[in-house]
Design an enzyme around this catalytic site. Structure first.
Site, mmCIF file in Angstrom:
data_model
loop_
_atom_site.group_PDB
_atom_site.id
_atom_site.type_symbol
_atom_site.label_atom_id
_atom_site.label_comp_id
_atom_site.label_asym_id
_atom_site.label_seq_id
_atom_site.Cartn_x
_atom_site.Cartn_y
_atom_site.Cartn_z
ATOM 1 C CG ASP A 26 -45.569 65.745 51.493
ATOM 2 O OD1 ASP A 26 -45.261 66.241 50.611
ATOM 3 O OD2 ASP A 26 -45.409 64.765 51.966
ATOM 4 C CE LYS A 40 -39.653 65.155 50.680
ATOM 5 N NZ LYS A 40 -40.798 65.568 50.934
ATOM 6 C CG MET A 93 -43.450 54.507 52.410
ATOM 7 S SD MET A 93 -44.783 54.651 50.348
ATOM 8 C CE MET A 93 -43.817 55.448 49.401
#
Length: 480
Positions: A36, A58, A173
């Protein structure tokens, strides 16, 4: 064909030293790694040279691979009989979708393991000097997603339970939803004066913090252009930061360093720079093939220069395998860097730095096939070295994510190799280094930097790790 297995590994919050021993061992055994964006790419360097890397990063509104495709790849690679590592930032069980991936593997009866990692909701606050619990300030702690699968992306939470029942809250986030978070916590009973801190890229040397209250942090975040990846921490325990902040006190905190690399082994210099609080990006990443060499005539040389620690190992391995006695070498020995000198010292041999090698006498330069030609010196190639193409896109992403302010050339040999490596990436070295503090380790290295037409900022008084750290710690960023 026998089915392989999958290990779902938590990579930790960013500092590569925070991965677990079990997680690191899994990386070393991998045939394929799907990783990731928030898993530090430096961890990939512990994999075998022929390991396949697949990026699954992402970003908001932009996914390199959708979750369904990631699940398919895990199954596909395991059914090929491979050992597959799914490397996920933080802990895979904390907003890491590990349940979805494990379910897909279980459906196909593929063996799998899950290796926990340190979650950023705990680690980032600690690196900012804040324990999430404290018996005088916080007896409860919650981790909360700051976005979900709802139509507008706003989290549907028990706001009253959070506001009235939890002392410390870590939102993951959530910078984009920060006004919404603050409004709901205040509306459901949290005091507007409750401390809030944003921690950007927590545990990295590029870590930044922004402190305020529920009443003003959203406005401050907009003014400072704060963005994800960030942890939003809410609670009175934040007041401890003034007393126990430690990471941001390190001498090289704030240094984002690009380090020119000549070898393919773990860099002691890079590790020490990180220990002192810096971010370090090493480039280029090399693949090395050891060559068969003839060392029968080395006794005829007056001076032998080794260009890397690897060349020392390769040379003396060949010497032993060919039955040559080390005592037949009458030459004075030299290393292109202090690391090469230490490698010779470990062989029980005295050595000096390359700049002390006389220009007279019969000389031999030992190293890989990238040796720079010197007048009146013979060359012995112990290995073939080529740029590891898998790491080029990784390096480019690391440059994009970081804000590099310092360049270090550890040896003269590193200069040409760095410039050539950048050229293969389509990057001009002069443009990249134009606004950086460019530091050379030694006079020969500084001369090589000047010959390459690159900017010069200075050098430490000695070409050692200790002198370099002292030099960097005493120089303001952007200054001489």
């Amino acid at each position: 064909m026998k089915t392989g297995k999958v290990v779902l590994v938590g990579a930790g919050p960013g500092d590569p030293g925070l991965i677990t021993v079990k997680g690191l061992n899994a990386i070393k055994q991998a045939d394929v790694i799907l990783y990731d964006r928030l898993a530090n790419p430096k961890l990939l360097e512990f994999a075998e040279p022929d390991c396949e890397f697949i990026y699954c990063g992402k970003l908001p509104e932009r996914h390199t691979l959708r979750q369904e495709k990631i699940n398919e790849l895990l199954v596909e690679k395991a059914l090929e009989g491979k050992t597959v590592i799914r490397l996920k930032g933080g802990d895979p069980g904390v907003f890491g979708r590990v349940g979805e991936e494990a379910a897909a593997l279980a459906h196909y009866k593929i063996p799998f393991e899950i290796v926990p990692g340190i979650s950023s909701g705990i680690a980032a606050p600690l690196y900012a000097g804040i324990p999430v619990t404290h018996r005088e300030h916080a007896e409860s702690f919650a981790v909360v997603t700051a976005h979900d699968k709802s139509e507008n992306g706003k989290p549907l939470l028990d706001w009253e339970g959070l506001a009235r029942g939890v002392d410390t809250i870590a939102f993951y986030m959530g910078v984009g939803n920060l006004p919404y978070i603050c409004e709901n916590l205040i509306h459901h009973g949290k005091s507007a004066s409750t401390p809030v801190i944003l921690i950007h890229w927590g545990t990295f040397g590029r870590q930044k913090t922004l402190q305020g209250t529920l009443a003003n942090i959203a406005e401050r975040a907009i003014a400072e252009k704060f963005s994800n990846p960030s942890i939003i921490l809410v609670g009175d325990v934040i007041s401890l930061r003034e007393k126990i902040s430690w990471f941001e006190q390190k001498p090289l905190y704030g240094r984002q360093i690009l380090l020119a690399r000549t070898g393919d082994s773990v860099s002691e210099l890079a590790q020490e720079l990180m220990n002192q609080g810096a971010d370090v990006i090493e480039f280029p990443k090399w693949k090395r093939t050891v060559l068969s060499i003839d060392v029968t005539n080395v006794a005829s040389y007056d001076h032998i220069l080794f260009t890397s620690p690897e060349s020392v190992t390769e040379f003396f391995t060949a010497l032993f395998e060919q039955g040559s006695d080390i005592r037949t070498i009458r030459a004075s020995l030299y290393g292109a860097s202090s690391k090469s000198v230490r490698a010779l010292n470990k062989q029980g041999l005295m050595a000096n730095l390359a700049e002390e090698m006389p220009a007279t006498g019969k000389r031999l330069i030992v190293g890989d096939d990238g040796i720079v030609t010197q007048d009146n010196a013979d060359k012995l190639y112990t290995s073939k070295k080529e740029l590891d193409q898998q790491f080029i896109p990784i390096f480019k992403r690391m440059l994009e994510e970081a804000d590099v302010n310092t360049m270090i050339f550890p040896s003269s040999a590193s200069v040409a190799q760095f410039v050539e490596g950048l050229r293969e990436c389509g990057i001009d070295a002069t443009e990249l280094l134009a606004n950086l503090q460019v530091v050379s380790m030694g006079k020969q290295t500084m001369a090589a930097v000047a010959d390459a037409g690159l900017p010069l900022s200075g050098m430490p008084p000695k070409a050692t790790k200790e002198a370099l750290i002292s030099y960097l710690a005493g120089r303001a960023l952007g200054g001489e």
